[in-house]
Design a protein around this motif. Sequence first.
Motif, PDB file in Angstrom:
ATOM      1  N   MET A   8       0.851  -1.197   0.000  1.00 18.02           N
ATOM      2  CA  MET A   8       0.000   0.000   0.000  1.00 18.02           C
ATOM      3  C   MET A   8       0.881   1.238   0.000  1.00 18.02           C
ATOM      4  SD  MET A   8      -3.090   1.087   2.611  1.00 18.02           S
ATOM      5  CE  MET A   8      -2.108   1.325   4.080  1.00 18.02           C
ATOM      6  N   CYS A  64      -1.486   6.296  -5.439  1.00 12.58           N
ATOM      7  CA  CYS A  64      -1.509   6.047  -4.002  1.00 12.58           C
ATOM      8  C   CYS A  64      -2.779   5.303  -3.599  1.00 12.58           C
ATOM      9  CB  CYS A  64      -1.404   7.366  -3.236  1.00 12.58           C
ATOM     10  SG  CYS A  64       0.145   8.248  -3.506  1.00 12.58           S
ATOM     11  N   ASP A  65      -2.742   4.750  -2.399  1.00 14.13           N
ATOM     12  CA  ASP A  65      -3.887   3.994  -1.889  1.00 14.13           C
ATOM     13  C   ASP A  65      -4.571   4.683  -0.718  1.00 14.13           C
ATOM     14  OD1 ASP A  65      -3.497   1.455  -3.522  1.00 14.13           O
ATOM     15  OD2 ASP A  65      -1.552   1.641  -2.532  1.00 14.13           O
ATOM     16  N   LEU A  81      -9.722   7.433  -2.149  1.00 10.35           N
ATOM     17  CA  LEU A  81      -8.696   7.051  -1.185  1.00 10.35           C
ATOM     18  C   LEU A  81      -9.151   7.351   0.242  1.00 10.35           C
ATOM     19  CD1 LEU A  81      -5.497   8.559  -2.896  1.00 10.35           C
ATOM     20  CD2 LEU A  81      -6.670   6.406  -3.389  1.00 10.35           C
TER      21      LEU A  81
END
Length: 505
Positions: A1, A102-103, A136
């Motif tokens: 992640m 991105c997570d 997110l």
Amino acid sequence: MRIALLGDVGQPVYHVGDEAMAHACVDELGARGHEDVLLLTRNVEETRRLFRKAAAPTLQFPWPPEERAEYLDLVIRAAHGDTDALPPEDQVWDLITAMRACDALLIAGGGNMNSTYGWLLYERAAVAGIACALGLPVAIAGQTIGPVLYGRDRDVAKDLIGRAALVGARESYTLSLARHLAETGQHKVASCLDDATFYAGRAAAKVKSVDVGDSLAPAGPYIAATFSGGHGPADREAYIKAVAAALDQAALATGCAVVLLAHMSTPGLGDGDEGVHSEIAAAMTVPVVAPPILSAEDTAALTAGASMVITSRYHSVVFALDAGLPVVALACEDYSHARLNGALQNWGLGPLALTLPSLFDGTFSSAVEEVWKRRSDVAAHLAAIRTVKAEEFALWWDRVTAALAGADGLAGIDANIEPGSHATDLSFQGTWVKRAALSKAFFLPLSAETAELRVEREHLSGRLGAATRDAEVAREQLQRWLDSRSFALIRKLAPIRTLVGKLIK
């Protein structure tokens, strides 16, 4: 992640506290298996070098209130796919691209969610808005929110809290305000300690000696002192002399040398804390070391190695508490007191946050003397609750990482527990205690009102400036019309229209 981390880093003015919080966030995430962190910064190369992590440019918001509000609206439109909201060369598109990889988003702690630092509040609101538009999860680490939230700024803070899965409040004041703003989402606002609560101890373990310029840190005991340029309503010269006198007295009472550790300065320019410290040192009668600003790690290590801390800076207090040191803090306005008092209250030392009037009537020096005499009591008090604080801190970061992973980071949170709930207050007996309380009683309300008026003036000045610019644009448009061929033709036709009108009658 991959976790995007937004802290106030990479500024031309290096800020020890902000850098320390970002380092601490990286450490806490890494300790839980999350090494893939993308730091959002104003200086990508510097941040990559200092953190040894990937970095990308964050958004830089305009200073004027009207402009930042307009830009926030455009950024949110862009985040939701409106490609016409902002021009192709605008900074927002690169950030959106970076965050697509991105997570989750973590907003590091700080004291910038208020109208005083409105451009930073709006930056955080914008980045959180982008994250939410991309699906997110968002978590907000230990914050001081407010005290001043003027006009739309309050709604922006409310929306920002609403976007987060978990919000950390590092003092009881913020806990109350954030839960009020959250309304139905009060359950997701939880007490926590400052991000850098245990950073100084780790720094001291890594750093064995620090070059402070002309010499190494004193071989004997020393006071780590830090004073910012903020002196509230006091005359600057009188403030400098009063701080110098208090440090002289502290040095004589303790037998310690004095090291002035800057927390906020532009490297190489001698401004900020460095400039203030040079003036303080010049006014002192005892020997003093005032090095140029050092890294967050070196500053934390030097603070942890001191025998006492005297400061007007927040993270000096945080570092001192971690090291179990006697510490006395000076708040020059309501905003500083909210933070300094909050940090000390969390460890049962709330009375050691004094206000500006105490510097001038001898109260501050009296507090320093008693705290020094009772330094073993202070150390024992802090040691007795350190294990509980470490447990609270670890549990909080477990919840942060759970929230970032999309899990329930709120599981097991008792809404009635605050970070200072396990800290029995250490009592102080000197007459200075009552004098300090009286000073707070009249100084803090006046300071709060002054801060609100200052922010209101800034907003009104911004509106006046916008109206003036609009009027100038209108004048320019009118003048172009008056100078145009069309207007010249109308002027020529006007007499003919008048004559025709007379003939018709």
